[in-house]
Structures are given as C-alpha cells and as structure tokens.
Design a protein around this motif. Sequence first.
Motif, PDB file in Angstrom:
ATOM      1  N   HIS A 149      42.964  -3.842 -10.963  1.00  0.00           N
ATOM      2  CA  HIS A 149      41.950  -4.808 -11.372  1.00  0.00           C
ATOM      3  C   HIS A 149      41.750  -5.849 -10.272  1.00  0.00           C
ATOM      4  CE1 HIS A 149      42.234  -3.244 -15.455  1.00  0.00           C
ATOM      5  NE2 HIS A 149      43.536  -3.182 -15.236  1.00  0.00           N
ATOM      6  N   ALA A 150      40.573  -6.467 -10.249  1.00  0.00           N
ATOM      7  CA  ALA A 150      40.298  -7.556  -9.307  1.00  0.00           C
ATOM      8  C   ALA A 150      39.540  -8.657 -10.030  1.00  0.00           C
ATOM      9  CB  ALA A 150      39.493  -7.060  -8.113  1.00  0.00           C
ATOM     10  N   MET A 151      39.942  -9.895  -9.774  1.00  0.00           N
ATOM     11  CA  MET A 151      39.294 -11.079 -10.342  1.00  0.00           C
ATOM     12  C   MET A 151      38.896 -11.985  -9.187  1.00  0.00           C
ATOM     13  SD  MET A 151      39.639 -10.761 -13.715  1.00  0.00           S
ATOM     14  CE  MET A 151      39.273 -12.409 -14.227  1.00  0.00           C
ATOM     15  N   ARG A 152      37.752 -12.640  -9.332  1.00  0.00           N
ATOM     16  CA  ARG A 152      37.281 -13.574  -8.308  1.00  0.00           C
ATOM     17  C   ARG A 152      37.126 -14.944  -8.959  1.00  0.00           C
ATOM     18  NH1 ARG A 152      31.940 -11.753  -5.693  1.00  0.00           N
ATOM     19  NH2 ARG A 152      31.139 -12.395  -7.700  1.00  0.00           N
ATOM     20  N   PHE A 153      37.688 -15.967  -8.321  1.00  0.00           N
ATOM     21  CA  PHE A 153      37.623 -17.337  -8.805  1.00  0.00           C
ATOM     22  C   PHE A 153      36.846 -18.169  -7.789  1.00  0.00           C
ATOM     23  CE2 PHE A 153      41.526 -15.356 -10.225  1.00  0.00           C
ATOM     24  CZ  PHE A 153      41.463 -15.547 -11.599  1.00  0.00           C
ATOM     25  N   LYS A 154      35.840 -18.917  -8.257  1.00  0.00           N
ATOM     26  CA  LYS A 154      35.039 -19.781  -7.381  1.00  0.00           C
ATOM     27  C   LYS A 154      34.985 -21.181  -7.963  1.00  0.00           C
ATOM     28  CE  LYS A 154      31.544 -16.494  -5.752  1.00  0.00           C
ATOM     29  NZ  LYS A 154      30.091 -16.272  -5.693  1.00  0.00           N
ATOM     30  N   VAL A 155      34.950 -22.175  -7.081  1.00  0.00           N
ATOM     31  CA  VAL A 155      34.793 -23.559  -7.523  1.00  0.00           C
ATOM     32  C   VAL A 155      34.292 -24.399  -6.349  1.00  0.00           C
ATOM     33  CG1 VAL A 155      37.150 -24.323  -7.012  1.00  0.00           C
ATOM     34  CG2 VAL A 155      35.873 -25.397  -8.900  1.00  0.00           C
ATOM     35  N   SER A 156      33.610 -25.485  -6.654  1.00  0.00           N
ATOM     36  CA  SER A 156      33.101 -26.406  -5.638  1.00  0.00           C
ATOM     37  C   SER A 156      33.644 -27.803  -5.895  1.00  0.00           C
ATOM     38  CB  SER A 156      31.568 -26.452  -5.663  1.00  0.00           C
ATOM     39  OG  SER A 156      31.037 -25.190  -5.374  1.00  0.00           O
ATOM     40  N   ASP A 157      33.488 -28.672  -4.898  1.00  0.00           N
ATOM     41  CA  ASP A 157      33.865 -30.061  -5.086  1.00  0.00           C
ATOM     42  C   ASP A 157      32.609 -30.933  -5.133  1.00  0.00           C
ATOM     43  OD1 ASP A 157      33.061 -30.415  -2.416  1.00  0.00           O
ATOM     44  OD2 ASP A 157      35.118 -30.399  -1.656  1.00  0.00           O
ATOM     45  N   SER A 158      32.809 -32.231  -5.249  1.00  0.00           N
ATOM     46  CA  SER A 158      31.674 -33.151  -5.376  1.00  0.00           C
ATOM     47  C   SER A 158      30.799 -33.204  -4.122  1.00  0.00           C
ATOM     48  CB  SER A 158      32.177 -34.559  -5.710  1.00  0.00           C
ATOM     49  OG  SER A 158      32.993 -35.043  -4.652  1.00  0.00           O
ATOM     50  N   LYS A 159      31.322 -32.697  -2.995  1.00  0.00           N
ATOM     51  CA  LYS A 159      30.535 -32.631  -1.763  1.00  0.00           C
ATOM     52  C   LYS A 159      29.870 -31.268  -1.593  1.00  0.00           C
ATOM     53  CE  LYS A 159      33.242 -36.026   0.776  1.00  0.00           C
ATOM     54  NZ  LYS A 159      34.043 -36.295   1.979  1.00  0.00           N
ATOM     55  N   LYS A 160      29.884 -30.458  -2.661  1.00  0.00           N
ATOM     56  CA  LYS A 160      29.248 -29.129  -2.695  1.00  0.00           C
ATOM     57  C   LYS A 160      29.924 -28.112  -1.781  1.00  0.00           C
ATOM     58  CE  LYS A 160      26.085 -30.860  -5.378  1.00  0.00           C
ATOM     59  NZ  LYS A 160      26.507 -31.091  -6.711  1.00  0.00           N
ATOM     60  N   ARG A 161      31.173 -28.371  -1.391  1.00  0.00           N
ATOM     61  CA  ARG A 161      31.932 -27.398  -0.606  1.00  0.00           C
ATOM     62  C   ARG A 161      32.573 -26.416  -1.571  1.00  0.00           C
ATOM     63  NH1 ARG A 161      35.448 -31.625   2.676  1.00  0.00           N
ATOM     64  NH2 ARG A 161      35.845 -32.069   0.492  1.00  0.00           N
ATOM     65  N   GLN A 162      32.458 -25.127  -1.272  1.00  0.00           N
ATOM     66  CA  GLN A 162      32.910 -24.097  -2.192  1.00  0.00           C
ATOM     67  C   GLN A 162      34.134 -23.353  -1.670  1.00  0.00           C
ATOM     68  OE1 GLN A 162      30.108 -20.892  -2.873  1.00  0.00           O
ATOM     69  NE2 GLN A 162      30.930 -20.522  -4.901  1.00  0.00           N
ATOM     70  N   SER A 163      34.977 -22.929  -2.613  1.00  0.00           N
ATOM     71  CA  SER A 163      36.104 -22.047  -2.313  1.00  0.00           C
ATOM     72  C   SER A 163      36.014 -20.838  -3.217  1.00  0.00           C
ATOM     73  CB  SER A 163      37.437 -22.754  -2.549  1.00  0.00           C
ATOM     74  OG  SER A 163      37.632 -23.759  -1.591  1.00  0.00           O
ATOM     75  N   GLU A 164      36.501 -19.714  -2.712  1.00  0.00           N
ATOM     76  CA  GLU A 164      36.492 -18.473  -3.475  1.00  0.00           C
ATOM     77  C   GLU A 164      37.778 -17.709  -3.169  1.00  0.00           C
ATOM     78  OE1 GLU A 164      34.099 -14.288  -3.229  1.00  0.00           O
ATOM     79  OE2 GLU A 164      32.907 -16.126  -3.138  1.00  0.00           O
ATOM     80  N   THR A 165      38.448 -17.244  -4.211  1.00  0.00           N
ATOM     81  CA  THR A 165      39.676 -16.483  -4.082  1.00  0.00           C
ATOM     82  C   THR A 165      39.554 -15.212  -4.901  1.00  0.00           C
ATOM     83  OG1 THR A 165      40.993 -18.487  -3.823  1.00  0.00           O
ATOM     84  CG2 THR A 165      42.167 -16.509  -4.507  1.00  0.00           C
ATOM     85  N   THR A 166      40.001 -14.101  -4.332  1.00  0.00           N
ATOM     86  CA  THR A 166      40.006 -12.831  -5.046  1.00  0.00           C
ATOM     87  C   THR A 166      41.444 -12.382  -5.224  1.00  0.00           C
ATOM     88  OG1 THR A 166      37.876 -12.206  -4.119  1.00  0.00           O
ATOM     89  CG2 THR A 166      39.218 -10.437  -5.037  1.00  0.00           C
ATOM     90  N   VAL A 167      41.806 -12.017  -6.456  1.00  0.00           N
ATOM     91  CA  VAL A 167      43.141 -11.523  -6.778  1.00  0.00           C
ATOM     92  C   VAL A 167      43.001 -10.079  -7.249  1.00  0.00           C
ATOM     93  CG1 VAL A 167      45.173 -11.822  -8.230  1.00  0.00           C
ATOM     94  CG2 VAL A 167      43.878 -13.806  -7.501  1.00  0.00           C
TER      95      VAL A 167
END
Length: 156
Positions: A132-150
């Motif tokens: 299985h694979a899951m992808r997690f995304k989130v941004s901060d108040s400056k609209k910078r995004q991070s993405e992690t795949t497990v």
Amino acid sequence: MLWILALVALTSVMVGIFYPQIDYSEFALLTDDQIKLYLEVQKDNLRDLEMVTEEGPYIDVKSPVGYRLNSPLRFEIDITPREDAPVDMATFRIAYRLGDNWLDVTRKMLKQGDVEGSRVSVPGALLPVGQHAMRFKVSDSKKRQSETTVTFSVGE
C-alpha cells in the motif's frame, strides 16, 4: 479473499471543528470495485518513506511502522512548522494510491480520526494483504507545501 480497505480522512473543514463523539471503530476505505482494482496491481513487501517536497511543514509519519504490518492499522502523523510559519491544517490531505491514481481519503480519515493541533491520529484502518502507499500533504501560512509518501505491506 477480499478485505475491505480503509483509512480515515481529514478535510479542510477540520480547522476549528471539535468532534465531541469520535467513533474509533474499524472502517472500510475502499469500495468492492476499488478493491478489485487494487488486487490487479503488482506488489512487493518493503516499507519506504519518501519526502517528495519539504519546503513547508515537516511531516513525521510515526505509524504505521515496520515492514510487515497487520490490519487494522493505526496512523499517527505529527506535523511540525518550519521557521515562523504556522501549519495550515485546513490544507492537510491524505491520498491512497490505487493503481496509477491517487484516491483522496481525507474526509474518510477525518470522520474516523482525531486531530489535536497539528497531530493526526487515525485508528482502525482495515487494509487487504499486500503493498500500500499513502501520500500526506500540508502547507503552512506562507503557502509552502510539503508532501510525504509512505509505502508499506500488510501481511496475513
């Protein structure tokens, strides 16, 4: 044998909403048709964590951990801000890889999970045996995004 695939999802409505009655029971993530698609995909038995992009908050997937897991699974995700920009939890998204596509399971996880600040806890996710694979995304108040795949395997 088909198992019902399940994960809980977070939505953008989660900011400012308090969940007085959280149901921690097991839940199905995928429909029977989606499970059939899953069973057609080739699988392996490794766990992998890949930071796709990390300009925004740091995403720490604490659980599931291990190489061969048993269903139901518990997901624990901690999100830490970088520099002076708070995490914007309204942008938090969870997707499940189904074949060549990513299925947004954010709402389902929010319904079953618990969000405290920038920590997400989701118990009871039923998944079939396999990779299985899951992808997690989130941004901060400056609209910078991070993405992690497990990527992880569920055993019998």
